[in-house]
Design an enzyme around this catalytic site. Structure first.
Site, short mmCIF file in Angstrom:
data_model
loop_
_atom_site.label_atom_id
_atom_site.label_comp_id
_atom_site.label_asym_id
_atom_site.label_seq_id
_atom_site.Cartn_x
_atom_site.Cartn_y
_atom_site.Cartn_z
N LYS A 77 0.87 -1.18 0.00
CA LYS A 77 0.00 0.00 0.00
C LYS A 77 0.91 1.23 0.00
O LYS A 77 1.93 1.25 0.72
CB LYS A 77 -0.88 -0.04 1.26
CG LYS A 77 -1.90 1.10 1.36
CD LYS A 77 -2.85 0.84 2.54
CE LYS A 77 -3.88 1.94 2.73
NZ LYS A 77 -4.84 1.62 3.81
N SER A 157 -9.87 1.83 2.75
CA SER A 157 -9.01 2.61 1.89
C SER A 157 -8.03 1.79 1.06
O SER A 157 -7.54 2.27 0.04
CB SER A 157 -8.23 3.61 2.75
OG SER A 157 -7.36 2.94 3.63
N SER A 181 -9.97 -0.43 6.98
CA SER A 181 -9.43 -0.31 5.62
C SER A 181 -8.76 -1.54 5.06
O SER A 181 -8.45 -1.58 3.87
CB SER A 181 -8.42 0.84 5.56
OG SER A 181 -9.12 2.04 5.47
N1 GLN Z 1 -13.31 4.60 6.46
C1 GLN Z 1 -12.22 4.89 7.35
C2 GLN Z 1 -11.87 6.35 7.27
O1 GLN Z 1 -12.20 6.93 6.31
C3 GLN Z 1 -11.08 4.03 6.95
C4 GLN Z 1 -9.82 4.37 7.63
C5 GLN Z 1 -8.81 3.29 7.56
O2 GLN Z 1 -9.05 2.20 8.06
N2 GLN Z 1 -7.64 3.63 7.05
O3 GLN Z 1 -11.29 6.90 8.15
#
Ligand code: GLN
Length: 489
Positions: A77, A157, A181
């Site tokens: 990532k 994400s 995420s």
């Molecule tokens: N949906 C979560 C956010 O927008 C995801 C964050 C994550 O796990 N990186 O903060």
């Protein structure tokens, strides 16, 4: 036989037996990636480095110095800093950033012999549940609804990580999980996503979203593959002050795929109104099957879990806004052209460099940290976070593992309009584990009536990754929820 359909476990056997070379394996994945550029899974590809690494791996197999994951094609990532290779966090503000150092997680996987194919797409600074906030455009889910050509979100994400692993561009990937995420997109793409205990894997060199909830973890196609990779990224790291000294079991060697005598908890409050009926049915069916295998199913209550989302969306922006203060256009990253003074340099560099969701979080975060709002929002949220952690503690006195859906619905269309609040609600089942720091995994558990993958979510007590993998292996075997990349796209 397509080489990109192999599981990591099987590929390792073939490599060890010299029935396959690392160069062949890497080339097959590079070709697959080339053919599936439309998935937009990568932000940066590093084929030359990958082939050089693969050659080195073949040498090591030949001279008997092969390491545990020698020659396995993976990617990171794009929040893990990789020395000399662009690392963007999918933000314009870091479009020209080339880290002078390597993150601990990527270094460990390099030391384990893996071959890195590149850096994977994500929501900007890991903020989002759809990959749509990426400055490089969203990654795309390799799955489509039956008889429908609509492009679907891979989830977020870590959208690039899951799209790439699901479609067979790589055999496994790193990712991060601050609210879901890793697990949410893994569920949307029919693969395994595992977030270990907070402190299990070092955050050193990992571009932060919210430091107290950021967890590096793994995406893979099978539970076993994910366990092999997770073992390699764990361990105490003096460079991360929140890393915890702990023993890392050999998860695969110690795997006891049985739920006999285990107590599996279903959380009463997780039976939410918005849950798709077919996911509710899937949960019940799989719970019954676990019961048939000797597990005891117990309904429990976690009275504060309903507040988890609200708590997260106060704490996350607060931490994010202070983490994002470092991007000022001075030392690295995007700098505005010809500012008239220092103030304008800061303001314009940040205004041009950050996307809308990042700006929204900075505004909310600085508000909840402001002196007039601190007690009412930040402090209150921090207190409720502790109550949620207490709920987990109490739950794990009664049960071994918690079973919930990973998401309330299957993957949605990339062009579907959603408000920020609707997007935030995607983390409903996953966010609690980040607030409490407990390990959690999403396992492919079936398909929707439209042919889309559905994941179920397991959580265990702190540092009980082994137990989590044991149960996950059983869930995986009763589910038949995975497809080979070539069967998907
Ligand atoms: N949906 C979560 C956010 O927008 C995801 C964050 C994550 O796990 N990186 O903060």
């Amino acid at each position: 036989m397509n080489l990109y359909d192999l599981t990591l476990t099987r590929a390792l056997e073939l490599l060890k037996n010299k029935e396959l070379s690392a160069v062949e394996l890497t080339q097959a994945h590079l070709d697959r990636s080339e053919g599936l550029q439309k998935l937009n899974a990568y932000i940066t590809e590093t084929p030359d480095r990958a082939l050089a690494d693969a050659k080195e791996s073949d040498k090591r197999y030949a001279d008997g110095t092969a390491r545990v994951l020698e020659g396995i094609p993976i990617a990171h990532k794009d929040v893990f800093c990789t020395k000399g290779i662009p690392t963007t966090a999918a933000s314009k503000i870091l479009h020209n950033f080339i880290p002078p150092y390597e993150s601990t997680v990527s270094q460990k996987l390099k030391d384990a012999g893996t071959t890195m194919l590149g850096k994977l797409n994500l929501d900007e600074f890991a903020m989002g549940s759809s990959c749509k906030t990426s400055a490089y455009g969203p990654a795309i889910n390799p799955y489509k609804r039956d008889g429908d050509k609509t492009d679907l979100t891979p989830g977020g994400s870590s959208g690039g990580s899951v799209s790439a692993v699901s479609a067979g561009l790589i055999m496994g990937a790193t990712a991060t999980d601050t609210a879901g995420s890793i697990r949410l997109p893994a569920s949307f793409c029919g693969i395994v996503g595992v977030k270990p205990t907070y402190g299990f894997a070092s955050r050193y060199g990992c571009i932060p979203l919210a430091s107290s909830m950021d967890h590096p973890g793994i995406i893979a196609r099978t539970v076993k593959d994910s366990a092999l990779l997770l073992k390699e990224i764990g361990g105490y790291d003096p460079k991360d002050s929140t890393s915890t000294p702990h023993k890392i079991p050999d998860f695969v060697a110690n795997m006891t795929p049985s739920v006999k005598g285990l107590k599996v908890g279903l959380i009463k409050e997780a039976d939410i109104k918005g849950l798709s009926p077919e996911i509710r049915d899937l949960l019940r069916t799989r719970a019954k099957e676990l019961e048939a295998q000797g597990a005891e199913i117990i309904e429990i209550s976690m009275p504060h879990i309903d507040y988890a989302l609200a708590v997260y969306y106060v704490l996350c922006p607060a931490e994010a806004s202070s983490n994002l203060a470092r991007y000022d256009g001075v030392r690295y990253g995007h700098r505005t052209k010809d500012p008239k003074d220092l103030q304008e340099l800061y303001v314009k560099s940040r205004a041009e460099g950050f996307g809308e969701e990042v700006k929204r979080r900075i505004l909310v975060g600085t508000f909840v940290l402001s002196s007039s709002a601190y007690d009412a929002y930040f402090l209150k949220a921090a207190k409720v976070r502790q109550l949620i952690a207490n709920d987990y503690k109490a739950a794990f006195e009664k049960v071994d593992v918690l079973l919930t859906p990973t998401t309330a619905s299957p993957a949605f269309g990339l062009s579907e309009e959603m408000t920020p609040l609707e997007m935030y609600a995607c983390d409903i089942f996953t966010v609690g584990a980040n607030l409490a720091g407990v390990p959690a995994i999403s396992v492919p558990a079936g398909f929707s009536s439209t042919g889309l993958p559905l994941g179920l979510h397991l959580q265990t007590n702190l540092f009980e990754e082994q137990k989590m993998f044991n149960v996950a292996t059983v869930l995986e075997s009763i589910s038949n929820g995975t497809k080979k990349p070539s069967e998907i796209i």
